[in-house]
Design a protein around this motif. Structure first.
Motif, PDB file in Angstrom:
ATOM      1  N   VAL A 137       0.796  -1.358  -0.028  1.00 22.80           N
ATOM      2  CA  VAL A 137      -0.081  -0.005   0.060  1.00 22.80           C
ATOM      3  C   VAL A 137       0.728   1.277  -0.110  1.00 22.80           C
ATOM      4  N   PRO A 138       0.553   2.322  -0.816  1.00 21.10           N
ATOM      5  CA  PRO A 138       1.347   3.585  -0.881  1.00 21.10           C
ATOM      6  C   PRO A 138       1.766   4.032   0.655  1.00 21.10           C
ATOM      7  N   GLY A 139       2.906   4.270   0.934  1.00 26.67           N
ATOM      8  CA  GLY A 139       3.335   4.786   2.320  1.00 26.67           C
ATOM      9  C   GLY A 139       3.708   3.667   3.406  1.00 26.67           C
TER      10      GLY A 139
ATOM     11  N   ASP B 161      -7.559  -5.360   2.001  1.00 21.95           N
ATOM     12  CA  ASP B 161      -6.870  -5.864   0.974  1.00 21.95           C
ATOM     13  C   ASP B 161      -6.474  -5.150  -0.215  1.00 21.95           C
ATOM     14  N   THR B 162      -6.935  -4.014  -0.376  1.00 23.96           N
ATOM     15  CA  THR B 162      -6.459  -3.019  -1.429  1.00 23.96           C
ATOM     16  C   THR B 162      -5.271  -2.749  -1.300  1.00 23.96           C
ATOM     17  N   ALA B 163      -4.328  -3.103  -2.509  1.00 22.84           N
ATOM     18  CA  ALA B 163      -2.948  -3.180  -2.733  1.00 22.84           C
ATOM     19  C   ALA B 163      -2.396  -3.213  -3.832  1.00 22.84           C
TER      20      ALA B 163
ATOM     21  N   GLN C 154      -2.853  -3.908  -9.791  1.00 18.80           N
ATOM     22  CA  GLN C 154      -3.592  -3.137  -8.659  1.00 18.80           C
ATOM     23  C   GLN C 154      -4.909  -4.078  -8.240  1.00 18.80           C
ATOM     24  N   VAL C 155      -5.147  -3.984  -7.023  1.00 18.10           N
ATOM     25  CA  VAL C 155      -6.270  -4.807  -6.433  1.00 18.10           C
ATOM     26  C   VAL C 155      -7.044  -3.861  -5.440  1.00 18.10           C
TER      27      VAL C 155
END
Length: 123
Positions: free
Chosen positions: A40-42, A90-92, A118-119
């Motif tokens: 994930v960003p960051g 789960d977004t990543a 990307q999900v």
């Protein structure tokens, strides 16, 4: 050397499913331990799942255990990640990776990486 290309990412509602694929080049795919990781960003990239060369052994992060399944088809030079009961967390970006050494779930132990897919899981 092996080149990895992920596919199958996309946008899905919470509770839905996706299957990621990772196609590998070369004729020695079966000699690599394969893993899926996500980022994930960051945040730091984290381990998701790994599978042994033969496919006989698997390992999962606690956060995905019981929902995700890793598998491989050595005849097709492909590793899969079946993701069920998806959650917004789960977004990543999901990456597949190959390791030529012994079994490991540690990111820095993996030698080759794909560019990611990307999900996104909506609530």
């Amino acid at each position: 050397q092996v080149q990895l290309v992920e596919s199958g990412g996309g946008l899905v509602q919470a509770g839905g499913s996706l299957r990621l694929s990772c196609a590998a080049s070369g004729r020695t795919f079966s000699s690599y331990v394969m893993g899926w990781f996500r980022q994930v960003p960051g945040k730091e990239r984290e381990f998701v799942a790994a599978i042994s060369r033969s496919g006989g052994s698997t390992n999962y992060a606690d956060s995905v255990k019981g929902r995700f399944t890793i598998s491989r088809d050595n005849a097709k030079n492909t590793v899969y990640l079946q993701m069920n009961s998806l959650k917004p967390e789960d977004t990543a970006v999901y990456y597949c990776a190959a390791r030529s050494g012994v079994w490991s779930t540690i990111i820095v132990h993996y030698d080759y990486w794909g560019r990611g897919t990307q999900v996104t899981v909506s609530s």
